[in-house]
Motif scaffolding. Structure first.
Motif, PDB file in Angstrom:
ATOM      1  N   GLY A   6       1.959  -4.887 -14.618  1.00 14.15           N
ATOM      2  CA  GLY A   6       1.346  -4.867 -13.305  1.00 14.15           C
ATOM      3  C   GLY A   6       1.854  -3.795 -12.378  1.00 14.15           C
ATOM      4  O   GLY A   6       1.518  -3.793 -11.204  1.00 14.15           O
ATOM      5  N   ALA A   9      -0.659  -2.025 -10.388  1.00 18.47           N
ATOM      6  CA  ALA A   9      -1.540  -2.809  -9.521  1.00 18.47           C
ATOM      7  C   ALA A   9      -1.324  -2.427  -8.068  1.00 18.47           C
ATOM      8  O   ALA A   9      -0.206  -2.282  -7.611  1.00 18.47           O
ATOM      9  N   ARG A  29     -13.390   1.228  -7.999  1.00 17.64           N
ATOM     10  CA  ARG A  29     -12.520   0.185  -8.548  1.00 17.64           C
ATOM     11  C   ARG A  29     -11.788  -0.548  -7.424  1.00 17.64           C
ATOM     12  O   ARG A  29     -11.664  -1.775  -7.429  1.00 17.64           O
ATOM     13  N   LEU A  33     -11.943  -4.573  -5.863  1.00 17.19           N
ATOM     14  CA  LEU A  33     -10.781  -5.426  -5.607  1.00 17.19           C
ATOM     15  C   LEU A  33     -10.809  -5.960  -4.171  1.00 17.19           C
ATOM     16  O   LEU A  33     -10.468  -7.122  -3.929  1.00 17.19           O
ATOM     17  N   PHE A  68     -14.335  -3.324 -14.492  1.00 17.57           N
ATOM     18  CA  PHE A  68     -13.685  -4.598 -14.804  1.00 17.57           C
ATOM     19  C   PHE A  68     -14.543  -5.380 -15.793  1.00 17.57           C
ATOM     20  O   PHE A  68     -15.766  -5.390 -15.684  1.00 17.57           O
ATOM     21  N   GLU A  73     -10.372 -10.448 -15.077  1.00 15.07           N
ATOM     22  CA  GLU A  73      -9.672  -9.167 -14.936  1.00 15.07           C
ATOM     23  C   GLU A  73      -9.447  -8.822 -13.466  1.00 15.07           C
ATOM     24  O   GLU A  73      -8.381  -8.313 -13.087  1.00 15.07           O
ATOM     25  N   GLU A  77      -5.577  -8.623 -11.733  1.00 15.62           N
ATOM     26  CA  GLU A  77      -5.035  -7.469 -10.999  1.00 15.62           C
ATOM     27  C   GLU A  77      -4.648  -7.842  -9.571  1.00 15.62           C
ATOM     28  O   GLU A  77      -3.631  -7.361  -9.051  1.00 15.62           O
ATOM     29  N   GLU A  80      -1.306  -9.698  -9.822  1.00 16.61           N
ATOM     30  CA  GLU A  80      -0.200  -8.776 -10.113  1.00 16.61           C
ATOM     31  C   GLU A  80       0.159  -7.932  -8.895  1.00 16.61           C
ATOM     32  O   GLU A  80       1.329  -7.583  -8.694  1.00 16.61           O
ATOM     33  N   SER A  81      -0.835  -7.653  -8.048  1.00 18.97           N
ATOM     34  CA  SER A  81      -0.563  -6.853  -6.850  1.00 18.97           C
ATOM     35  C   SER A  81       0.294  -7.608  -5.848  1.00 18.97           C
ATOM     36  O   SER A  81       0.897  -6.996  -4.962  1.00 18.97           O
ATOM     37  N   SER A  84       4.035  -7.110  -8.002  1.00 17.36           N
ATOM     38  CA  SER A  84       4.535  -5.827  -8.486  1.00 17.36           C
ATOM     39  C   SER A  84       5.435  -5.077  -7.500  1.00 17.36           C
ATOM     40  O   SER A  84       6.532  -4.649  -7.875  1.00 17.36           O
TER      41      SER A  84
END
Length: 225
Positions: A6, A9, A29, A33, A68, A73, A77, A80-81, A84
């Motif tokens: 991650g 991310a 992308r 998100l 994605f 998915e 992400e 994980e953001s 991370s």
């Protein structure tokens, strides 16, 4: 919540209140998100379709699948953001053995709260989704476990660690309390979102050390930028 899955991310910031459009200046992308962060936390993960995410991002559903593979998915992400950046900091703090462990633990607590409360949506609430137990989210769970272990290592280096020498269960309990407090701040922040995040983060870090029983100097540690 790094050098793991991650680390790349990105933290999701504040989406526009109106319909997101491709000309917003964000890459597609990242636009997706932003849209997923809003919809997952406002209307719910189960109730959100990939079509809704794509439309909120101002693109066709087919275009979304270029970036994605689906909702899992996107969710992975986003999760994980939330971990991370704190994991990157934790790894660095673990190497700074010339600094008191209590000071490094306080800095990690404060930075973690800033990360969790700095955005417009309660991404931390997504941790409770039953889907997070699935295999697709194993990297996130491993990152979170490593972060929690970094908290424990720093706590072990404080006066509390010395007092609990040989009592691994006691140290683990105190670490659970600290980590639980940090991850639970979103509930407190949600009740009063207008509260200044920087002051809130500093107060929470102070409280976390008190919960653990860590003694600290009377003068406050400087808050890192």
């Amino acid at each position: 919540m790094s050098g793991g899955a991650g680390e790349g991310a990105r933290r999701v910031g504040r989406p526009r209140a109106d319909q997101l459009r491709p000309d917003s200046g964000r890459p597609p992308r990242e636009e997706l998100l932003y849209a997923a962060a809003e919809l997952f936390t406002v209307q719910g993960y189960a109730a959100t379709t990939t079509r809704a995410v794509a439309e909120r991002a101002g693109m066709r559903q087919a275009t979304m699948y270029h970036y994605f593979g689906g909702k899992e998915e996107l969710l992975a992400e986003l999760l994980e953001s939330t971990v991370s950046p704190s994991l990157v900091l934790a790894r660095r703090l673990l190497t700074q053995e010339d600094r008191p462990a209590a000071e490094r633990l306080w800095e990690l607590c404060r930075s973690d709260v800033l990360l969790l409360c700095g955005g417009p949506y309660n991404l931390g609430a997504l941790y409770l989704l039953p889907e997070v137990g699935g295999s697709r989210f194993a990297p996130f769970r491993l990152m979170r476990l490593e972060l929690k272990d970094a908290y424990r290592t720093l706590l072990d280096g404080t006066d509390v660690g010395a007092e609990l020498s040989g009592d691994r269960a006691g140290l683990a309990l105190r670490n659970d309390l600290v980590f639980g407090l940090i991850e639970g701040v979103m509930l407190i922040h949600r009740a009063d979102p207008a509260r200044p995040v920087a002051a809130f983060a500093q107060a929470t870090a102070d409280a976390a050390l008190r919960v653990a029983g860590v003694r600290r100097p009377a003068s406050p540690w400087p808050a890192s930028p």
